[in-house]
Scaffold this active site. Structure first.
Site, short mmCIF file in Angstrom:
data_model
loop_
_atom_site.label_atom_id
_atom_site.label_comp_id
_atom_site.label_asym_id
_atom_site.label_seq_id
_atom_site.Cartn_x
_atom_site.Cartn_y
_atom_site.Cartn_z
N HIS A 1 -3.06 -5.38 1.57
CA HIS A 1 -2.66 -5.35 2.56
C HIS A 1 -2.28 -7.23 2.98
CE1 HIS A 1 -2.63 -0.92 3.83
NE2 HIS A 1 -3.62 -0.88 3.70
N CYS B 1 0.29 -1.22 0.17
CA CYS B 1 -0.14 -0.01 0.19
C CYS B 1 0.68 1.52 0.22
CB CYS B 1 -0.85 0.24 1.07
SG CYS B 1 -2.86 1.23 0.89
N GLU C 1 -0.68 -8.41 5.85
CA GLU C 1 0.10 -8.26 6.34
C GLU C 1 -1.13 -8.75 7.76
OE1 GLU C 1 0.30 -5.94 4.54
OE2 GLU C 1 -0.56 -3.59 5.36
#
Lengths: 293, 196
Positions: free
Chosen positions: B177, B87, B179
């Protein structure tokens, strides 16, 4: 395609970690905040210290002003709704703000109930003074918690009290036996399943930020060393002597909060911070933090 | 460069601002040694650097406050260091940034449009695809879009035919994302590439 899921809503709060969210009251201030490196701005008609002075009923900010600010900056824009005022929140969602703060700084619209925050696609942040309050707000759908502190005071003592209460409350839960959790949930006035989650994971299920009295880079460092993951600065920037410089200093302090050398460097030559009010000298009916608990 | 075979490679996560902890947790689960990086001098011992999600403008300002960041990033890359940006991290790695235009490192031959999928209420999760067609869960938050990629950029995953995870040499970038899902094959690909 799914929008407004918990993961998407708490996700934005995750992205704001380590940052500074600044209160701004016009386009000029929004530009100063973004230029300094604010991670988001909170669009308001008056900063909290002025709300105190002004008196009367404090309501949602005029959507026209919020729109102007949204058009000007590329960072997320937040706005406040009164506690329990879900119609204001609906208007803010329709406007497209990135986060709604259901805030004790505005005059509460409901003295018993908060907004059902699960009913919205836009995420909410709520204030809390302790773990029970934080978990009640999360139970209603808040995707970010911030300490209430005492908004507009410039006095860090309440934010410190609140972040310590939340983090020590969390540590306490992690030490308990499972058969003790229900009684603690009762004493906290918090949902049992969230109490169990915190006991197991040792943190809140949503990001935990700090607000309410942060006025200097050292204040930012203090609450972050005590466990806050990001900070809101309300009156502390634009009531200081040199707002752009103050803003830059606090942005750096939030990143380098554990590095006294950087903190020293950014604390020099930033002019006077806001004057502030000693919270201990305030009468109980002047406190904003006791609204909507 | 250090890469202790028994403990996995030494990875830094840029911790100026953003969801650096989420990256750290995933990389550690995958066996990497992870350091949070807040100063340019901390880059030296690393095999790779993750630039997390966050606000790209804030990251840029924080880099300006320590002017050494730009030459140190360049030196780290020239010495064979790998990058993985998600991002905001992808925005910083790109050659060109629009909406609005801003400075970037230019390590990835791509043009990126900021906030191209809309504001927070338009943020979404959906299943996209690996290049071989396998499904991949994706969470987009005020996400940037890759609107042009150079000939050396390989598309590893896409969403509605738009590339969302790409690689150019040792530079990896995703517009979503991985993560925040708690597990991530993208991080594993990054670590495997470093082990080679």
């Amino acid at each position: 395609m799914e929008q407004g899921t918990l993961r998407v809503k708490t996700g934005l709060a995750e992205m704001l970690k380590g940052g500074v969210i600044m209160d701004v009251t016009n386009v000029e201030q929004a530009k100063i905040a973004a230029e300094a490196g604010a991670v988001a701005v909170m669009a308001l008609e008056r900063i909290p210290a002025e709300i105190r002075k002004h008196g009367g009923v404090a309501r949602m900010t005029n959507p026209g002003l919020i729109k102007e600010i949204m058009a000007e900056v590329s960072i997320p824009v937040m706005a406040k709704a009164r506690i329990g005022h879900f119609a204001e929140a609906q208007i803010l969602e329709s406007l497209g703000v990135d986060y709604i703060d259901e805030s004790e700084v505005l005059t509460p619209a409901d003295d018993r109930y908060h907004i059902d925050k699960f009913a919205f696609k836009v995420p909410f942040v709520c204030g809390a003074r302790n773990l029970g309050e934080a978990l009640r707000r999360i139970g209603e759908g808040a995707c970010m918690i911030r300490t209430k502190g005492e908004a507009g005071s410039g006095d860090i003592v309440e934010a410190v009290r609140h972040i310590r209460a939340i983090t020590s409350g969390i540590r306490t839960l992690t030490l308990l036996r499972e058969d003790e959790l229900m009684t603690h949930a009762k004493e906290l006035g918090a949902p049992y399943d969230l109490v169990c989650w915190v006991a197991k994971n040792g943190k809140l299920p949503v990001p935990n930020f700090s607000a309410g009295g942060i006025a200097t880079p050292a204040d930012a460092s203090l609450v972050m060393q005590l466990g806050a993951e990001a900070i809101f600065v309300g009156s502390g920037i634009f009531l200081s002597e040199d707002p752009p410089r103050h803003a830059r200093a606090i942005v750096q302090a939030a990143t380098h909060f554990k590095d006294p050398e950087v903190l020293l460097k950014v604390s020099e030559d930033i002019g006077e911070p806001m004057r502030g009010i000693n919270v201990a000298s305030m009468s109980p009916d002047e406190l904003l933090q006791t609204r909507g608990v | 460069m250090s890469s202790d075979a028994s403990r996995g490679p030494h990875i830094g996560v840029l911790a100026l601002q953003g969801d650096f902890d989420a990256h750290k947790i995933i990389l550690e689960q995958l066996g990497a040694r992870v350091s949070l990086v807040r100063k340019p001098s901390q880059l030296e011992p690393l095999a790779g650097l993750v630039i997390p999600g966050g606000e790209s403008t804030t990251l840029l300002k924080l880099m300006q406050y320590f002017p050494d960041w730009w030459p140190e990033f360049q030196r780290f890359k020239d010495n064979g260091g790998a990058f993985f940006g998600t991002c905001a991290g992808m925005i910083l790695l790109a050659r060109e940034v629009t909406a609005p235009a801003q400075k970037s490192l230019g390590f990835l031959d791509a043009k990126v449009e900021r906030n191209a999928y809309g504001r927070q209420k338009e943020s979404f999760e959906e299943v996209g695809q690996w290049a071989d067609g396998r499904p991949l869960e994706m969470v987009f938050i005020r996400a940037p879009r890759l609107c042009e990629i150079g000939p050396e950029v390989e598309v590893l995953a896409s969403h509605n035919d738009v590339p969302v995870f790409v690689r150019q040499g040792k530079i990896y970038a995703a517009s979503f994302h991985p993560e925040i899902n708690g597990v991530s094959d993208l991080h594993k690909i990054f670590l495997d590439a470093l082990a080679e």
